[in-house]
Design a protein around this motif. Structure first.
Motif, PDB file in Angstrom:
ATOM      1  N   PHE A   1       2.482 -15.145 -31.317  1.00  0.00           N
ATOM      2  CA  PHE A   1       3.734 -15.714 -30.829  1.00  0.00           C
ATOM      3  C   PHE A   1       4.477 -14.618 -30.057  1.00  0.00           C
ATOM      4  CE2 PHE A   1       2.997 -18.658 -34.384  1.00  0.00           C
ATOM      5  CZ  PHE A   1       3.207 -19.867 -33.741  1.00  0.00           C
ATOM      6  N   TYR A   2       4.721 -14.874 -28.765  1.00  0.00           N
ATOM      7  CA  TYR A   2       5.406 -13.906 -27.909  1.00  0.00           C
ATOM      8  C   TYR A   2       6.863 -14.327 -27.728  1.00  0.00           C
ATOM      9  CZ  TYR A   2       0.681 -12.400 -26.636  1.00  0.00           C
ATOM     10  OH  TYR A   2      -0.619 -11.942 -26.674  1.00  0.00           O
ATOM     11  N   CYS A   3       7.759 -13.343 -27.660  1.00  0.00           N
ATOM     12  CA  CYS A   3       9.188 -13.594 -27.437  1.00  0.00           C
ATOM     13  C   CYS A   3       9.701 -12.660 -26.352  1.00  0.00           C
ATOM     14  CB  CYS A   3       9.990 -13.372 -28.721  1.00  0.00           C
ATOM     15  SG  CYS A   3       9.600 -14.526 -30.052  1.00  0.00           S
ATOM     16  N   VAL A   4      10.392 -13.227 -25.374  1.00  0.00           N
ATOM     17  CA  VAL A   4      10.998 -12.415 -24.329  1.00  0.00           C
ATOM     18  C   VAL A   4      12.503 -12.354 -24.572  1.00  0.00           C
ATOM     19  CG1 VAL A   4      11.330 -14.351 -22.716  1.00  0.00           C
ATOM     20  CG2 VAL A   4      11.123 -12.018 -21.841  1.00  0.00           C
ATOM     21  N   PHE A   5      13.086 -11.178 -24.309  1.00  0.00           N
ATOM     22  CA  PHE A   5      14.492 -10.933 -24.574  1.00  0.00           C
ATOM     23  C   PHE A   5      15.269 -10.873 -23.268  1.00  0.00           C
ATOM     24  CE2 PHE A   5      12.075  -9.625 -28.195  1.00  0.00           C
ATOM     25  CZ  PHE A   5      12.863  -9.946 -29.291  1.00  0.00           C
ATOM     26  N   SER A   6      16.583 -10.844 -23.379  1.00  0.00           N
ATOM     27  CA  SER A   6      17.447 -10.977 -22.203  1.00  0.00           C
ATOM     28  C   SER A   6      17.290  -9.831 -21.214  1.00  0.00           C
ATOM     29  CB  SER A   6      18.910 -11.106 -22.634  1.00  0.00           C
ATOM     30  OG  SER A   6      19.301 -10.003 -23.421  1.00  0.00           O
ATOM     31  N   GLY A   7      16.792  -8.695 -21.655  1.00  0.00           N
ATOM     32  CA  GLY A   7      16.556  -7.583 -20.737  1.00  0.00           C
ATOM     33  C   GLY A   7      15.143  -7.532 -20.214  1.00  0.00           C
TER      34      GLY A   7
ATOM     35  N   PHE B   1      17.780 -10.157 -15.830  1.00  0.00           N
ATOM     36  CA  PHE B   1      17.719 -11.468 -16.471  1.00  0.00           C
ATOM     37  C   PHE B   1      19.066 -11.876 -17.052  1.00  0.00           C
ATOM     38  CE2 PHE B   1      13.243 -10.485 -16.308  1.00  0.00           C
ATOM     39  CZ  PHE B   1      12.692 -11.703 -15.989  1.00  0.00           C
ATOM     40  N   GLU B   2      19.943 -10.932 -17.282  1.00  0.00           N
ATOM     41  CA  GLU B   2      21.242 -11.292 -17.819  1.00  0.00           C
ATOM     42  C   GLU B   2      22.059 -12.103 -16.824  1.00  0.00           C
ATOM     43  OE1 GLU B   2      23.136  -7.800 -19.199  1.00  0.00           O
ATOM     44  OE2 GLU B   2      21.727  -7.470 -20.849  1.00  0.00           O
ATOM     45  N   ASP B   3      21.755 -11.981 -15.527  1.00  0.00           N
ATOM     46  CA  ASP B   3      22.462 -12.760 -14.507  1.00  0.00           C
ATOM     47  C   ASP B   3      22.133 -14.240 -14.588  1.00  0.00           C
ATOM     48  OD1 ASP B   3      23.711 -10.542 -13.557  1.00  0.00           O
ATOM     49  OD2 ASP B   3      22.346 -10.226 -11.868  1.00  0.00           O
ATOM     50  N   LEU B   4      21.045 -14.589 -15.280  1.00  0.00           N
ATOM     51  CA  LEU B   4      20.650 -15.994 -15.366  1.00  0.00           C
ATOM     52  C   LEU B   4      21.684 -16.837 -16.081  1.00  0.00           C
ATOM     53  CD1 LEU B   4      16.890 -15.570 -16.284  1.00  0.00           C
ATOM     54  CD2 LEU B   4      17.828 -16.190 -14.071  1.00  0.00           C
ATOM     55  N   ALA B   5      22.463 -16.202 -16.948  1.00  0.00           N
ATOM     56  CA  ALA B   5      23.468 -16.948 -17.709  1.00  0.00           C
ATOM     57  C   ALA B   5      24.517 -17.574 -16.800  1.00  0.00           C
ATOM     58  CB  ALA B   5      24.140 -16.032 -18.727  1.00  0.00           C
TER      59      ALA B   5
ATOM     60  N   ASP C   1      17.820 -20.037 -18.571  1.00  0.00           N
ATOM     61  CA  ASP C   1      17.306 -18.758 -19.028  1.00  0.00           C
ATOM     62  C   ASP C   1      15.922 -18.537 -18.456  1.00  0.00           C
ATOM     63  OD1 ASP C   1      15.796 -20.533 -20.441  1.00  0.00           O
ATOM     64  OD2 ASP C   1      16.707 -20.094 -22.373  1.00  0.00           O
ATOM     65  N   SER C   2      15.348 -17.373 -18.777  1.00  0.00           N
ATOM     66  CA  SER C   2      13.996 -17.090 -18.347  1.00  0.00           C
ATOM     67  C   SER C   2      13.013 -17.889 -19.189  1.00  0.00           C
ATOM     68  CB  SER C   2      13.712 -15.588 -18.483  1.00  0.00           C
ATOM     69  OG  SER C   2      14.026 -15.150 -19.792  1.00  0.00           O
ATOM     70  N   LYS C   3      11.890 -18.248 -18.599  1.00  0.00           N
ATOM     71  CA  LYS C   3      10.879 -19.044 -19.287  1.00  0.00           C
ATOM     72  C   LYS C   3       9.597 -18.238 -19.415  1.00  0.00           C
ATOM     73  CE  LYS C   3      13.509 -22.713 -19.470  1.00  0.00           C
ATOM     74  NZ  LYS C   3      14.062 -23.231 -20.735  1.00  0.00           N
ATOM     75  N   LEU C   4       9.047 -18.220 -20.621  1.00  0.00           N
ATOM     76  CA  LEU C   4       7.814 -17.512 -20.906  1.00  0.00           C
ATOM     77  C   LEU C   4       6.695 -18.538 -20.991  1.00  0.00           C
ATOM     78  CD1 LEU C   4       6.889 -14.583 -21.560  1.00  0.00           C
ATOM     79  CD2 LEU C   4       7.169 -15.166 -23.986  1.00  0.00           C
TER      80      LEU C   4
ATOM     81  N   GLY D   1      -5.072 -17.094 -21.198  1.00  0.00           N
ATOM     82  CA  GLY D   1      -5.083 -15.696 -21.615  1.00  0.00           C
ATOM     83  C   GLY D   1      -4.094 -14.815 -20.899  1.00  0.00           C
ATOM     84  N   GLU D   2      -3.228 -15.408 -20.076  1.00  0.00           N
ATOM     85  CA  GLU D   2      -2.240 -14.621 -19.332  1.00  0.00           C
ATOM     86  C   GLU D   2      -0.823 -15.038 -19.723  1.00  0.00           C
ATOM     87  OE1 GLU D   2      -4.588 -13.516 -15.231  1.00  0.00           O
ATOM     88  OE2 GLU D   2      -3.427 -15.367 -15.280  1.00  0.00           O
ATOM     89  N   LEU D   3       0.096 -14.112 -19.573  1.00  0.00           N
ATOM     90  CA  LEU D   3       1.490 -14.341 -19.944  1.00  0.00           C
ATOM     91  C   LEU D   3       2.352 -14.149 -18.707  1.00  0.00           C
ATOM     92  CD1 LEU D   3       2.751 -14.982 -22.727  1.00  0.00           C
ATOM     93  CD2 LEU D   3       3.393 -12.574 -22.887  1.00  0.00           C
ATOM     94  N   ARG D   4       3.120 -15.192 -18.362  1.00  0.00           N
ATOM     95  CA  ARG D   4       3.971 -15.132 -17.176  1.00  0.00           C
ATOM     96  C   ARG D   4       5.422 -15.378 -17.559  1.00  0.00           C
ATOM     97  NH1 ARG D   4      -0.891 -17.101 -15.165  1.00  0.00           N
ATOM     98  NH2 ARG D   4      -1.574 -16.079 -13.232  1.00  0.00           N
ATOM     99  N   LEU D   5       6.287 -14.812 -16.752  1.00  0.00           N
ATOM    100  CA  LEU D   5       7.728 -14.930 -16.959  1.00  0.00           C
ATOM    101  C   LEU D   5       8.348 -15.377 -15.648  1.00  0.00           C
ATOM    102  CD1 LEU D   5      10.172 -14.360 -18.872  1.00  0.00           C
ATOM    103  CD2 LEU D   5      10.212 -12.051 -17.926  1.00  0.00           C
ATOM    104  N   ILE D   6       9.119 -16.457 -15.698  1.00  0.00           N
ATOM    105  CA  ILE D   6       9.769 -16.935 -14.485  1.00  0.00           C
ATOM    106  C   ILE D   6      11.270 -16.997 -14.718  1.00  0.00           C
ATOM    107  CG2 ILE D   6       9.514 -19.392 -15.080  1.00  0.00           C
ATOM    108  CD1 ILE D   6       9.096 -19.875 -12.033  1.00  0.00           C
ATOM    109  N   GLY D   7      12.018 -16.539 -13.740  1.00  0.00           N
ATOM    110  CA  GLY D   7      13.471 -16.573 -13.803  1.00  0.00           C
ATOM    111  C   GLY D   7      14.021 -16.851 -12.426  1.00  0.00           C
ATOM    112  N   LYS D   8      15.320 -17.086 -12.349  1.00  0.00           N
ATOM    113  CA  LYS D   8      15.948 -17.396 -11.074  1.00  0.00           C
ATOM    114  C   LYS D   8      17.082 -16.424 -10.817  1.00  0.00           C
ATOM    115  CE  LYS D   8      17.947 -21.159  -8.385  1.00  0.00           C
ATOM    116  NZ  LYS D   8      18.384 -22.562  -8.404  1.00  0.00           N
TER     117      LYS D   8
END
Length: 349
Positions: free
Chosen positions: A186-192, A218-222, A229-232, A237-244
């Protein structure tokens, strides 16, 4: 006696093709051969809208040419509350939770509900998700909260009578944004942009990186009301992070060897479905035209966007997908194998 399992697959496909589309999906669970014969027909996600007041749900299928909306009654076991939140979608099942209430699993394809053990801390969890794949019905629900200098992780499985709790020290001054499951982790991404991982087998928590992607905050996403928020996203087998960031979508892939995020400029012919449930899938078959697109499902501005170009698409198919992403819709991915039933999840070991 006739052995029905030996029927030619072309005859099976012809018979199944005369059924309603929801029954066709369920028929795929009879055996592997029947499932394979129907894969190409259902290899795209659906949009779902739960209508709590009327105790019904609508499946939007398929948003490709001309949308078809089919309405079904919710089962009697479906909890009667209107503040339910969908936390995750996996292989035909949805994880629901509500403040001051509890978690439960629901499958619109089998119309079954699985109630989970009582949990007084539902309202205090920061993120929640669950594990489920096409090879095993073993399912684990995962929740995490940060309180002071401690990370508390809570897990349970369908059929359990209580949740298990694991606590770890945590010295970062940051909030957890999103969680995803892949390969026993289980992976968790944080605000930074920091990334942590909980090994389900070893019951260990580790921080994989204490740094976010360079030149992205990523704090600007708020401050962006249409991308909370950012989406994990974990896939293949790969882990991606998308934000705006303002008007631009930003996509990163985690480099496990270097323990850092690297920017990606292409989706490599995949489609990202973003919302309260988020996942990616290859753009093949009926959704091949959506290659390298991001579909954002949100309350205010549902979007279909081509990643790396920034221009919206306005073809009939893209417009249908945008309508499917409108208010109160949930993305649910279609699995390429059988749909697990409630009995499968309750008896899996």
């Amino acid at each position: 006696m006739v052995d029905w399992s030996n029927l030619p697959l072309d005859i099976v496909a012809h018979i199944i093709g005369r059924l309603g589309w929801l029954d066709q999906i369920r028929m795929r669970g009879v055996c592997k051969a029947w499932s394979v014969s129907m894969i190409d027909k259902f290899k795209f996600p659906l949009a779902i809208r739960i209508q709590y007041f009327f105790r019904t749900y609508q499946l939007i299928y398929p948003p490709l040419q001309e949308q078809k909306v089919v309405e079904f009654d919710l089962p009697k076991e479906f909890p009667n509350f209107c503040d339910a939140t969908v936390h995750a979608s996996s292989y035909g099942w949805l994880l629901f939770g509500a403040k001051f209430r509890n978690f439960f699993l629901y499958s619109p394809f089998t119309n079954e509900v699985i109630n989970l053990p009582d949990f007084d801390l539902v309202k205090e969890l920061d993120v929640a998700t669950f594990s489920l794949d096409a090879t095993s019905p073993k399912c684990v629900i995962f929740g995490l909260r940060i309180k002071g200098k401690t990370i508390s992780i809570y897990i349970c499985s369908p059929g359990d009578v209580a949740w298990k709790t694991y606590e770890f020290s945590f010295d970062l001054d940051t909030d957890v944004e999103h969680a995803a499951y892949a390969g026993g982790i289980f992976y968790c991404v944080f605000s930074g942009g920091e990334l942590g991982a909980f090994n389900l087998q070893l019951k260990e928590w580790n921080m994989l990186t204490l740094e976010g992607p360079a030149d992205f905050d990523f704090e600007d996403l708020a401050w962006d009301f249409d991308f909370e928020d950012s989406k994990l996203i974990a896939s293949d087998g790969e882990l991606r992070l998308i934000g705006k960031d303002y008007s631009d979508l930003n996509l990163f892939k985690f480099d496990f060897s270097e323990k850092c995020w690297i920017r990606e400029i292409s989706l490599n012919n995949r489609v990202l479905f973003i919302g309260c449930t988020s996942f990616s899938c290859p753009a093949v078959g009926q959704i091949s035209q959506l290659a390298n697109h991001v579909l954002s499902c949100c309350e205010f501005h549902p979007n279909v966007r081509r990643y790396g170009i920034g221009n919206k698409s306005y073809s009939r198919q893209y417009q249908n997908w945008t309508r499917a992403a409108s208010y109160l819709h949930i993305w649910i991915e279609i699995l390429s194998r059988a749909i697990w039933s409630a009995n499968d999840l309750m008896t899996a070991r």
